[in-house]
Design a protein around this motif. Structure first.
Motif, mmCIF file in Angstrom:
data_model
loop_
_atom_site.group_PDB
_atom_site.id
_atom_site.type_symbol
_atom_site.label_atom_id
_atom_site.label_comp_id
_atom_site.label_asym_id
_atom_site.label_seq_id
_atom_site.Cartn_x
_atom_site.Cartn_y
_atom_site.Cartn_z
ATOM 1 N N PHE A 184 -48.092 113.261 11.704
ATOM 2 C CA PHE A 184 -48.875 112.021 11.774
ATOM 3 C C PHE A 184 -48.307 110.975 10.819
ATOM 4 N N SER A 185 -47.970 111.417 9.608
ATOM 5 C CA SER A 185 -47.354 110.534 8.624
ATOM 6 C C SER A 185 -46.008 110.015 9.128
ATOM 7 N N LEU A 186 -45.234 110.902 9.748
ATOM 8 C CA LEU A 186 -43.916 110.524 10.271
ATOM 9 C C LEU A 186 -44.031 109.410 11.312
ATOM 10 N N PHE A 187 -44.965 109.568 12.254
ATOM 11 C CA PHE A 187 -45.111 108.557 13.308
ATOM 12 C C PHE A 187 -45.563 107.209 12.740
ATOM 13 N N LEU A 188 -46.473 107.242 11.774
ATOM 14 C CA LEU A 188 -46.934 105.995 11.157
ATOM 15 C C LEU A 188 -45.778 105.271 10.471
ATOM 16 N N GLN A 189 -44.981 106.025 9.706
ATOM 17 C CA GLN A 189 -43.869 105.412 8.978
ATOM 18 C C GLN A 189 -42.770 104.930 9.923
ATOM 19 N N ALA A 190 -42.498 105.711 10.962
ATOM 20 C CA ALA A 190 -41.460 105.309 11.921
ATOM 21 C C ALA A 190 -41.867 104.048 12.666
ATOM 22 N N ALA A 191 -43.120 103.995 13.115
ATOM 23 C CA ALA A 191 -43.611 102.818 13.830
ATOM 24 C C ALA A 191 -43.609 101.600 12.921
ATOM 25 N N GLY A 192 -44.081 101.785 11.689
ATOM 26 C CA GLY A 192 -44.117 100.678 10.740
ATOM 27 C C GLY A 192 -42.732 100.177 10.373
ATOM 28 N N GLY A 193 -41.794 101.114 10.173
ATOM 29 C CA GLY A 193 -40.426 100.728 9.829
ATOM 30 C C GLY A 193 -39.776 99.898 10.911
ATOM 31 N N GLY A 194 -40.053 100.213 12.173
ATOM 32 C CA GLY A 194 -39.506 99.423 13.275
ATOM 33 C C GLY A 194 -40.118 98.034 13.353
ATOM 34 N N LEU A 195 -41.421 97.938 13.140
ATOM 35 C CA LEU A 195 -42.110 96.651 13.220
ATOM 36 C C LEU A 195 -41.722 95.701 12.097
ATOM 37 N N MET A 196 -41.308 96.235 10.966
ATOM 38 C CA MET A 196 -40.996 95.386 9.809
ATOM 39 C C MET A 196 -39.727 94.563 9.983
ATOM 40 N N ALA A 197 -38.954 94.843 11.006
ATOM 41 C CA ALA A 197 -37.737 94.058 11.254
ATOM 42 C C ALA A 197 -38.042 92.734 11.944
ATOM 43 N N ASN A 198 -39.285 92.566 12.424
ATOM 44 C CA ASN A 198 -39.688 91.356 13.139
ATOM 45 C C ASN A 198 -40.671 90.584 12.279
ATOM 46 N N GLU A 199 -40.400 89.326 12.035
ATOM 47 C CA GLU A 199 -41.253 88.526 11.149
ATOM 48 C C GLU A 199 -42.691 88.447 11.645
ATOM 49 N N SER A 200 -42.884 88.405 12.954
ATOM 50 C CA SER A 200 -44.237 88.284 13.507
ATOM 51 C C SER A 200 -45.066 89.546 13.339
ATOM 52 N N SER A 201 -44.419 90.681 13.152
ATOM 53 C CA SER A 201 -45.154 91.948 13.037
ATOM 54 C C SER A 201 -44.907 92.652 11.709
ATOM 55 N N VAL A 202 -44.324 91.932 10.750
ATOM 56 C CA VAL A 202 -43.953 92.566 9.495
ATOM 57 C C VAL A 202 -45.176 93.026 8.701
ATOM 58 N N THR A 203 -46.281 92.274 8.777
ATOM 59 C CA THR A 203 -47.495 92.675 8.058
ATOM 60 C C THR A 203 -48.064 93.967 8.628
ATOM 61 N N THR A 204 -48.136 94.043 9.954
ATOM 62 C CA THR A 204 -48.626 95.259 10.612
ATOM 63 C C THR A 204 -47.725 96.443 10.283
ATOM 64 N N GLY A 205 -46.421 96.211 10.343
ATOM 65 C CA GLY A 205 -45.475 97.277 10.043
ATOM 66 C C GLY A 205 -45.609 97.779 8.620
ATOM 67 N N SER A 206 -45.754 96.856 7.677
ATOM 68 C CA SER A 206 -45.904 97.245 6.280
ATOM 69 C C SER A 206 -47.178 98.057 6.059
ATOM 70 N N ASN A 207 -48.266 97.650 6.710
ATOM 71 C CA ASN A 207 -49.528 98.370 6.568
ATOM 72 C C ASN A 207 -49.438 99.776 7.162
ATOM 73 N N LEU A 208 -48.722 99.915 8.282
ATOM 74 C CA LEU A 208 -48.555 101.233 8.892
ATOM 75 C C LEU A 208 -47.729 102.153 7.984
ATOM 76 N N VAL A 209 -46.659 101.614 7.415
ATOM 77 C CA VAL A 209 -45.837 102.413 6.512
ATOM 78 C C VAL A 209 -46.652 102.854 5.297
ATOM 79 N N THR A 210 -47.421 101.927 4.734
ATOM 80 C CA THR A 210 -48.255 102.256 3.573
ATOM 81 C C THR A 210 -49.263 103.346 3.920
ATOM 82 N N ALA A 211 -49.900 103.207 5.089
ATOM 83 C CA ALA A 211 -50.860 104.232 5.531
ATOM 84 C C ALA A 211 -50.178 105.582 5.697
ATOM 85 N N GLY A 212 -48.984 105.579 6.304
ATOM 86 C CA GLY A 212 -48.239 106.818 6.493
ATOM 87 C C GLY A 212 -47.867 107.471 5.174
#
Length: 336
Positions: free
Chosen positions: A158-186
């Motif tokens: 579960f932690s792996l999927f959260l971090q992987a999803a967040g890491g991918g989203l952080m490359a896009n400025e429009s989704s960087v906040t969501t990605g960062s929050n997912l990584v932090t949660a993971g």
């Protein structure tokens, strides 16, 4: 992080060092080339020794607990994947330094370096579960033995999927906040699960040594293996805490703005893990624990019994199924 933290968005808040990325890519490649054949070959040799104990003692009347070659070597497979993820991560990072605006290599290095430790932890969970089984000390696990490893591995995935999803989203400025929050949660899921697991390891280490357990008493390896697992747990925990602080601080924080944090608190600890495992394989591996466990179980004076963690009275009924070898079956009844 909030959206205000990402003004003047850039993939890197510094100029990434290509030499450092290449160095760790090479170092992880070297340890991978060493560790995989060492663990596989040592596992095969260990199984031959275990088979010799089993073949020489076919008359025992109780079930001997042991794992086959695939089950033991299989516990290290996630660990090998973790090393592979580190290699891929630093190769992508090295490529990314040549074009810091290119999204693909940045996503690759971000995801691989985030999820690699989750593969390490999966192996640690499985090794601990197998060690408890071989020592016949499953009752010292915080979860029922049947579900203990599964419980921790599910949290790890579960932690792996959260971090992987967040890491991918952080490359896009429009989704960087969501990605960062997912990584932090993971990362917090990983820290929480890992903290609980470490408490179980410490309890297991101190409690088992005080109990009347013939396998634990006759084995010299299980304590060393448990200590090594704890040391590796500390390395992963420190790394995860620093990475969590990195994302909590935000895009303009100290950690994310200085590359040396990545190498000191991520690359170095994650490289030390496989080095520790391969260095002490002959004196503190699950293979050695199994050799000692089977040797004790097949000895003529071995008396199988359940671990009693509550110091309750135990009634022992002897069965004379094979008096020639003085072998006893025990029926353990716990009385409250």
């Amino acid at each position: 992080m909030t959206s205000d933290d990402f003004d003047d968005f850039q993939l890197y808040r510094y100029t990434p060092n290509q030499g450092a990325a290449r160095f760790f890519a090479i170092m992880f490649c070297i340890i991978c080339v060493i560790i995989v054949p060492v663990f596989v070959s040592y596992g095969c040799k260990s199984m031959k020794k275990v088979s010799s104990y089993l073949d020489a003692n076919t008359s025992v009347s109780y079930s001997i607990k042991y794992y086959n070659r695939t089950q033991l070597i299989g516990a290290y497979v996630p660990f090998f994947f973790g090393i592979g993820a580190e290699i891929a991560g630093y190769i992508c990072r090295s490529i990314s330094t040549l074009n810091q605006e290119k999204v693909g290599p940045y996503i690759g290095q971000s995801i691989c370096l985030l999820i690699a430790p989750t593969f390490y932890t999966a192996t640690i969970y499985m090794l601990f579960g197998r060690m408890a089984h071989l020592l016949q000390a499953e009752k010292l696990m915080i979860m029922p033995a049947k579900y203990n490893t599964t419980f921790f591995v599910v949290g790890d995935v579960f932690s792996l999927f959260l971090q992987a999803a967040g890491g991918g989203l952080m490359a896009n400025e429009s989704s960087v906040t969501t990605g960062s929050n997912l990584v932090t949660a993971g990362l917090f899921v990983q820290i929480g699960w890992f903290g609980l697991f470490m408490l179980n390891e410490v309890y297991f280490l101190f409690k088992l040594g005080k109990l009347d357990n013939p396998i634990a008493s006759g084995s010299k390896t299980w304590k060393r293996l448990n200590i090594i697992l704890l040391i590796n747990c500390v390395l992963i925990l420190v790394r995860s805490i620093v990475r969590a602080i990195e994302f909590i601080q935000g895009y303009k924080g100290v950690i994310i703005s200085h590359e040396w944090f990545l190498y000191v608190f991520d690359a170095v600890p994650m490289f030390l893990l496989p080095v520790i495992f391969v260095t002490f394989i002959r004196i503190s591996s699950i293979y050695r624990v199994q050799e000692e466990s089977v040797e004790i179980q097949t000895s003529y004076n071995f008396e199988p019994k359940a671990v009693d963690i509550d110091n309750v009275s135990t009634a022992i009924t002897r069965s004379s199924s094979d008096m020639n070898h003085n072998i006893y079956n025990y029926e353990v009844e716990n009385k409250v």
